[in-house]
Design a protein around this motif. Structure first.
Motif, mmCIF file in Angstrom:
data_model
loop_
_atom_site.group_PDB
_atom_site.id
_atom_site.type_symbol
_atom_site.label_atom_id
_atom_site.label_comp_id
_atom_site.label_asym_id
_atom_site.label_seq_id
_atom_site.Cartn_x
_atom_site.Cartn_y
_atom_site.Cartn_z
ATOM 1 N N LYS A 168 -13.922 -5.417 -6.241
ATOM 2 C CA LYS A 168 -14.640 -4.827 -7.374
ATOM 3 C C LYS A 168 -13.713 -4.176 -8.387
ATOM 4 C CE LYS A 168 -18.884 -3.841 -4.782
ATOM 5 N NZ LYS A 168 -19.845 -2.768 -4.387
ATOM 6 N N SER A 169 -12.426 -4.076 -8.052
ATOM 7 C CA SER A 169 -11.498 -3.414 -8.953
ATOM 8 C C SER A 169 -10.080 -3.889 -8.701
ATOM 9 C CB SER A 169 -11.572 -1.888 -8.783
ATOM 10 O OG SER A 169 -11.113 -1.516 -7.494
ATOM 11 N N VAL A 170 -9.214 -3.594 -9.653
ATOM 12 C CA VAL A 170 -7.780 -3.838 -9.526
ATOM 13 C C VAL A 170 -7.080 -2.497 -9.681
ATOM 14 C CG1 VAL A 170 -5.741 -4.942 -10.534
ATOM 15 C CG2 VAL A 170 -7.909 -6.188 -10.439
ATOM 16 N N LYS A 171 -6.237 -2.160 -8.714
ATOM 17 C CA LYS A 171 -5.463 -0.926 -8.785
ATOM 18 C C LYS A 171 -4.010 -1.289 -9.053
ATOM 19 C CE LYS A 171 -3.840 3.063 -6.126
ATOM 20 N NZ LYS A 171 -3.833 3.746 -4.799
ATOM 21 N N ALA A 172 -3.476 -0.798 -10.160
ATOM 22 C CA ALA A 172 -2.079 -1.044 -10.508
ATOM 23 C C ALA A 172 -1.297 0.249 -10.307
ATOM 24 C CB ALA A 172 -1.960 -1.527 -11.949
ATOM 25 N N THR A 173 -0.572 0.317 -9.198
ATOM 26 C CA THR A 173 0.274 1.478 -8.935
ATOM 27 C C THR A 173 1.573 1.314 -9.713
ATOM 28 O OG1 THR A 173 -0.645 1.733 -6.706
ATOM 29 C CG2 THR A 173 1.460 2.805 -7.160
ATOM 30 N N ILE A 174 1.912 2.303 -10.520
ATOM 31 C CA ILE A 174 3.132 2.255 -11.317
ATOM 32 C C ILE A 174 4.205 3.050 -10.583
ATOM 33 C CG2 ILE A 174 4.180 2.739 -13.559
ATOM 34 C CD1 ILE A 174 1.415 2.541 -14.782
ATOM 35 N N LYS A 175 5.086 2.326 -9.907
ATOM 36 C CA LYS A 175 6.137 2.956 -9.123
ATOM 37 C C LYS A 175 7.381 3.156 -9.974
ATOM 38 C CE LYS A 175 4.552 1.074 -4.701
ATOM 39 N NZ LYS A 175 4.949 0.357 -3.472
ATOM 40 N N GLY A 176 8.290 3.976 -9.456
ATOM 41 C CA GLY A 176 9.520 4.228 -10.186
ATOM 42 C C GLY A 176 9.617 5.659 -10.666
ATOM 43 N N LYS A 177 10.694 5.966 -11.346
ATOM 44 C CA LYS A 177 10.981 7.339 -11.754
ATOM 45 C C LYS A 177 11.213 7.415 -13.260
ATOM 46 C CE LYS A 177 14.925 9.016 -10.417
ATOM 47 N NZ LYS A 177 15.979 9.573 -9.554
ATOM 48 N N SER A 356 22.659 -1.008 -14.789
ATOM 49 C CA SER A 356 23.023 -1.338 -13.415
ATOM 50 C C SER A 356 21.801 -1.025 -12.556
ATOM 51 C CB SER A 356 24.234 -0.524 -12.949
ATOM 52 O OG SER A 356 23.936 0.866 -12.928
ATOM 53 N N VAL A 357 21.507 -1.896 -11.622
ATOM 54 C CA VAL A 357 20.274 -1.788 -10.847
ATOM 55 C C VAL A 357 20.601 -1.763 -9.356
ATOM 56 C CG1 VAL A 357 18.038 -2.846 -10.376
ATOM 57 C CG2 VAL A 357 19.048 -3.042 -12.645
ATOM 58 N N SER A 358 19.897 -0.902 -8.622
ATOM 59 C CA SER A 358 20.102 -0.801 -7.175
ATOM 60 C C SER A 358 18.807 -0.352 -6.513
ATOM 61 C CB SER A 358 21.231 0.181 -6.849
ATOM 62 O OG SER A 358 20.904 1.472 -7.329
ATOM 63 N N GLN A 359 18.786 -0.385 -5.200
ATOM 64 C CA GLN A 359 17.667 0.123 -4.415
ATOM 65 C C GLN A 359 18.190 1.149 -3.426
ATOM 66 O OE1 GLN A 359 15.962 -4.017 -3.471
ATOM 67 N NE2 GLN A 359 14.127 -2.752 -3.521
ATOM 68 N N ASN A 360 17.496 2.291 -3.333
ATOM 69 C CA ASN A 360 17.925 3.333 -2.403
ATOM 70 C C ASN A 360 17.464 3.037 -0.983
ATOM 71 O OD1 ASN A 360 15.180 4.045 -2.321
ATOM 72 N ND2 ASN A 360 15.424 5.642 -3.873
ATOM 73 N N LYS A 361 17.708 3.978 -0.080
ATOM 74 C CA LYS A 361 17.373 3.770 1.330
ATOM 75 C C LYS A 361 15.875 3.587 1.553
ATOM 76 C CE LYS A 361 21.351 6.412 2.987
ATOM 77 N NZ LYS A 361 21.799 7.602 3.776
ATOM 78 N N GLU A 362 15.076 4.164 0.672
ATOM 79 C CA GLU A 362 13.616 4.045 0.798
ATOM 80 C C GLU A 362 13.091 2.776 0.136
ATOM 81 O OE1 GLU A 362 15.083 6.930 -0.374
ATOM 82 O OE2 GLU A 362 15.027 7.789 1.660
ATOM 83 N N GLY A 363 13.981 1.976 -0.412
ATOM 84 C CA GLY A 363 13.561 0.741 -1.062
ATOM 85 C C GLY A 363 13.101 0.925 -2.496
ATOM 86 N N GLN A 364 13.304 2.131 -3.053
ATOM 87 C CA GLN A 364 12.908 2.400 -4.424
ATOM 88 C C GLN A 364 13.973 1.880 -5.391
ATOM 89 O OE1 GLN A 364 9.877 3.941 -5.174
ATOM 90 N NE2 GLN A 364 9.537 3.692 -2.982
#
Length: 383
Positions: A168-177, A356-364
Motif C-alpha cells: 500500500k506504500s513505498v518507504k524510501a529511507t534516505i541513508k547517509g550523513k 573519494s568514497v569508502s565504507q566504514n565498519k558498519e557498512g555506511q
C-alpha cells in the motif's frame, strides 16, 4: 569522462517549492493510470533500488538536482545566518532552522531520474558553489560538496536511498550523513534526513516522516526533530506536515528549547526556562516562489551535467511526448550499461572524479571531497 555527451542544450526546470514550482510547466498523467502501472510492474516486498520507472512517473529532473535545490534554491539566505550567530547557541538554532528548510514538498506520482554513474550537477547561488556527483550506481550513492569562502561555510553530504514497496506504500529511507561546517568557529554539525513515504492506498499521497538529529560536538548541543505522518481516518484528514522537537545539551540532556509547528508553514521555538516563544522558521519566506537556475556559461557546462544528460528526456516530459520520453530515457540508460560493460571488459574499476568514497565498519558509505573548495558554476540561481 564516464558519461558521454548528451544531445542538445541543458534543460532546467523550476525547483519544488510552496508555490507552483514544477507544476507550472509539467502536468503528470492521470493518477489512476500511474497507480495501475505501478501495481503491474512491481510486487509487495520488491527491492526498488534498481527498479526502472517509466517516464510517466518522472519529474523532469535528476535526483542530484533535487538534493542540490534543497541547498541552493531559497528565497531567504538562511544558510548564511548560521555562520553569523553571536554565540554557539544562536548558531545552533540557525542550523536547526536551516535543516528544516532542506525539506521540500513532494508530489505523489512524480520521482526524479535515478542518476547515472559519473553524473554531476554544478550550480552557484551568490558566493555559494555547489557540486554533486553520482559516485555509485548499485547502490545509488550521491555525494555533495558546497563551499562559501566568503562566509567560511562548507557542506559535505553523502546520500543513498533504500526504497521498499510494501503493497500500500513505498518507504524510501534516505541513508547517509550530512555535515555543515562553520569554519570560522571550528564547528561541525552532523544531521540526517527524514524518510519519504509514498502512500498508494487508501488515499494517494507523499509525506516526510521520521526522526532527525542535529549534533554539534564542539558546542555540546543537540536537537531531535520528529516529522509526523499525521493522524487520519482511512487516509482522509489529518496533518501530514507536523514537526516537533527539542534542543538540549548532549551530556546533561538539559532541554533549552521546544520546537513545534509545520515544516511547510511556520515553526515556533519555545524557551523552556522563560516560556517565551519566537519564530524559528517560516517556510513562506524561505521556500516560496523559488527562482529557477539559469545557464550563465554554456561552454563551461560539463557533458556529465544532469541538465544535459537528461536534457532530451526533460523536454519530452514537458511537452507530454511520453513515447519519445521512453525512448530517450532508454537511450540514456543503455549508454550507461554500455559504458559499464566496456569497463568490465577492460578490467577497469570506475573512480569518482570529485570525491573519494569508502565504507566504514558498519557498512555506511562515506564521501570525502578531493578539492578544498568548489569553483563557481556555469549554472547560477538568480538572486
Amino acid at each position: 569522462m564516464q558519461v558521454r555527451e548528451g544531445r542538445g542544450s541543458p534543460t532546467l526546470t523550476p525547483p519544488s517549492s510552496l508555490g507552483k514550482g514544477c507544476t507550472a510547466e509539467h502536468r503528470a498523467p492521470n493518477l489512476f493510470q500511474q497507480v495501475f502501472t505501478l501495481f503491474r510492474d512491481v510486487r509487495p516486498g520488491s527491492d526498488l533500488a534498481n527498479f526502472q520507472l517509466s517516464p510517466i512517473f518522472n519529474m523532469p529532473k535528476s535526483q542530484l538536482q533535487c538534493y542540490g535545490e534543497s541547498v541552493y534554491c531559497t528565497s531567504e539566505d538562511i544558510l548564511t545566518r548560521c555562520g553569523r550567530g553571536k554565540n554557539s547557541l544562536e548558531r545552533f538554532v540557525a542550523v536547526v532552522a536551516w535543516t528544516i528548510s532542506t525539506t521540500r514538498p513532494v508530489i505523489f506520482g512524480w520521482a526524479p531520474f535515478n542518476p547515472v554513474l559519473g553524473e554531476t550537477h554544478h550550480v552557484s547561488r551568490g558566493n555559494l558553489n555547489v557540486l554533486l556527483e553520482q559516485v555509485s550506481h548499485h547502490p545509488p550513492v550521491s555525494a555533495m560538496h558546497a563551499t562559501d569562502e566568503e562566509e567560511k561555510l562548507e557542506l559535505v553530504w553523502c546520500h543513498y536511498l533504500a526504497p521498499k514497496f510494501h503493497g500500500k506504500s513505498v518507504k524510501a529511507t534516505i541513508k547517509g550523513k550530512r555535515q555543515l561546517k562553520i569554519l570560522s568557529h571550528g564547528e561541525n554539525y552532523e544531521m540526517n534526513s527524514p524518510d519519504l513515504y509514498f502512500n498508494i492506498l487508501p488515499v494517494p499521497g507523499a509525506v516526510w516522516a521520521g526522526n532527525v538529529s542535529v549534533l554539534c560536538k564542539e558546542s555540546g548541543l543537540e536537537a531531535e526533530l520528529i516529522f509526523y505522518k499525521g493522524q487520519s481516518f482511512l487516509g482522509f484528514g489529518g496533518n501530514s506536515r507536523l514537526i516537533k522537537g527539542k534542543i538540549f545539551h548532549s551530556q546533561s540532556s538539559n532541554i533549552l528549547y521546544e520546537i513545534d509547528g509545520q515544516w511547510d508553514s511556520s515553526v515556533i521555538l519555545k524557551d523552556v526556562q522563560t516560556g517565551e516563544t519566537s519564530l524559528l522558521y517560516d517556510a513562506r519566506q524561505t521556500i516560496l516562489n523559488l527562482n529557477t537556475p539559469v545557464v550563465k556559461d554554456l561552454q563551461g557546462i560539463r557533458a556529465t551535467e544532469s541538465a544535459v544528460v537528461w536534457g532530451e528526456v526533460n523536454k519530452d516530459i514537458l511537452e507530454g511526448e511520453w513515447e519519445k520520453a521512453r525512448e530517450d530515457k532508454r537511450e540514456v540508460e543503455e549508454r550507461e550499461r554500455c559504458l559499464r560493460k566496456e569497463r568490465s571488459c577492460r578490467g577497469e574499476e570506475w573512480v569518482p572524479k570529485h570525491f573519494s568514497v569508502s565504507q566504514n565498519k558498519e557498512g555506511q558509505w562515506e564521501c570525502c571531497p578531493l578539492e578544498p573548495s568548489v569553483p563557481p558554476a556555469p549554472i547560477i540561481v538568480p538572486l
